[in-house]
Design an enzyme around this catalytic site. Sequence first.
Site, short mmCIF file in Angstrom:
data_model
loop_
_atom_site.label_atom_id
_atom_site.label_comp_id
_atom_site.label_asym_id
_atom_site.label_seq_id
_atom_site.Cartn_x
_atom_site.Cartn_y
_atom_site.Cartn_z
N CYS A 31 0.81 -1.16 0.16
CA CYS A 31 0.00 0.01 0.08
C CYS A 31 0.84 1.17 0.05
O CYS A 31 0.72 2.10 -0.62
CB CYS A 31 -0.69 -0.02 1.21
SG CYS A 31 -2.15 -1.31 1.40
N ASP A 474 34.64 18.12 18.54
CA ASP A 474 35.37 19.32 18.83
C ASP A 474 35.90 19.45 20.38
O ASP A 474 35.36 18.68 21.37
CB ASP A 474 34.38 20.43 18.64
CG ASP A 474 34.71 21.80 18.82
OD1 ASP A 474 35.61 22.23 18.53
OD2 ASP A 474 33.99 22.46 19.63
#
Length: 783
Positions: A31, A474
């Site tokens: 579907c 970082d």
Amino acid sequence: MTTAPSETTVPSAADTASCTLTVTGMTCAACSGRIQQALSRTPGVTGASVNLMTGAATVAFDPARTDPEQLAGVVRETGYGATVPAPGEDAASQAEALDRGREEELAWLRRKLVVAALSAAITMLFMPFSEVPHGLAPDPLMALAMPVADALRGVAPWLEAPGAAGWRWILLAVTVPTVFWAGRHFYTRAWTAFRHHSADMNTLIAVGTGAAFLFSLAMTVAGDWFHARGIPPAVYYEAVTGIIALILLGNYLETRAKRRTTGAIRRLIGLRPATAMVRRAGNEVEVRLEDVVVGDEVVVRPGDRVPVDGTIVEGRSTVDESMLTGEPMPAGKAEGDPVTGGTVNRTGAFVFRATRVGRDTVLARIIRLVQEAQGSRAPIQGLADRISAVFVPIVISIAIVTFVAWAVLGPEPAGLRGLAAAVTVLIIACPCAMGLAVPTAVMVATGRGAEHGLLIKGGEALQRTEALDVIVLDKTGTITEGRPALVGVQALGRDETRLLSLVASLERRSEHPLAEAIVEAARERRVPLLEPEGFEAVPGKGVRGQVDGHRLLAGTARYLAEEGVPVEPAGAALEAVTGRAETPVVVAVDGVVAGVLAVADPVRPTSAEAVAGLRALGLDVVMLTGDDRRTAEAVARRVGIERVVAQVLPDRKLAEVQALQAGGRVVAMVGDGINDAPALAGADVGIAIGSGTDVAIESSDITLMQGDLRGVVRVVRLCRRTMRVIRENLFWAFIYNVIGIPVAAGVLYPVFGLLLTPTMAAAAMAVSSVSVVSNSLRLRRAG
């Protein structure tokens, strides 16, 4: 005529809009695949994704060529319902509407299930009264009904009065409500699919039960005619009603389980209070949450939930932000501090000015992100989609071959055996489990992550995270706190508290970040602050002034030397501070060196544990920073990182990530700043610290709502576990059909005499779908 490249009509990213349609009526992967295909072929559509679990179709399109209403019309033309969300409707309202729709669907299924179950019970109980010997082994469920039927014959002999032919008419009357009402949607949807030259789960159910019903109807209407020609008038009303009842039961349990997968969304919506207390015209009035506007002054008392985002203008308190950030400790809040809608005020009362309301609040954005993630598709879903696209036609072909093989080669009554085997193949092969295998796991995982402050922006990010082998971190704001703090005071011949009091009193007139760190530390330690006199700041060097009758200098060693203050007595302290990659602030009192203060960006207390956790997962950890190498290496040693790339300018961070990728590595970038945004976007997976900037968060695939690197460990574990569950789901869905279809066709009958019946196939199909959803729900316990 060839169109020149400059005349192409392909829309640019800036010209592309997107919308999310609510789709109803989908029951399997076929579907959703058909709807996605229809939308993708629509002129002006640049991309479409349809999610079976959420009932949503997300479409990117060129607004100059189509619009949401036309797209909804395309969905309706394929035989499914589609609605466009109202303009301005926020994510929470859409989620509530979806929940209401699911509740209505559950009630609808419950009514149909009751009718079908009663019909199945009656037909099964009284089917023995309608039978004549036909040489077929009874259904195992029918075998259970035989003793009951025999007992009824003994206590109510009048039940034999209608005869076998009469009972077939009675059972037909009992079956009709199930076929034409309880199971009607299977047939209407199958017909719609047929009209659009496609097939889906409803096709298999409709063909299987329809064939059994029509055969039984013919046997009921013209039983004597068939019997005279050697075909015993066997009917399958109990199979028809039993199959429809069992499939409805599976749909009902499946829908209930789907509701559990959206529990995270419901809990997030539950964080919003219905009303807010607002100051207007000098009075405090209670208004609906929807009526709060930017600039309103909102009053929050102890125990209240903060209704919208804003900034405190009066009062102070502690606020529990755990439901948004996962951080268990309440955060202190005072005038000027931000507060977030959905958090809980604990102690004092305060007034804040609303800065973001409605769909712009942090909570609304989180709900929207989770919804988008739950409606997204993981790349692995493509495997299930490709199989589902050809699955139904193949199954119908197998059913036809099965019928012919039994009719030609099977023992008598060969035709009846062939019909039963073909119907069993059609029923057992419904691809529900295959269609649910991926989206259920993605929904549960993204919802569970949101509950822990981990926002995973979709199935693609989830799948890529599982494949990571390098984590790039970082430094500033990620491994460290991202702000300077006083980390040490070494007094030379003086009391440390007295020295801090003098220096902080002088620095309170400075706006330098180092000065703010010293003053903040003094306040935290409740050190008395005095009023300075004659304050003067010397840019790049330090400050000077008088405090409590003493002449003070504070700054670099070079600055004090320039002012004629011998700094040699502080040599050992200076060397120790710089050796730890900390920033020294040398202090002189009345012309004599009095001590050294150490200021640094402190490492987060949990960073070392997080790095150890990432390495335990088999991931390489790299630090990438613009800071100088000495400072970077000092921080790396403290947290256990071996590889450091330092002094990298913002525009080079992306290049470093790309260099790792060029070496065949799958890279995640973890950062918090604007300068991290290109690297976050360029990495295979971008992970933003939620305490960072909006730009970093928007550029990332995953957001950690709290500034804790341990969230990276948790999200990698969650993604790996989710992909393991997805593979389990797909394996069992495929194996179920690989084994079930041949057994249903009768391959074991010649050797073992084993045959499945249509009713048994329906039960197995329902169990397979529910088992896939249940396996995905195990992720709700993921830590």
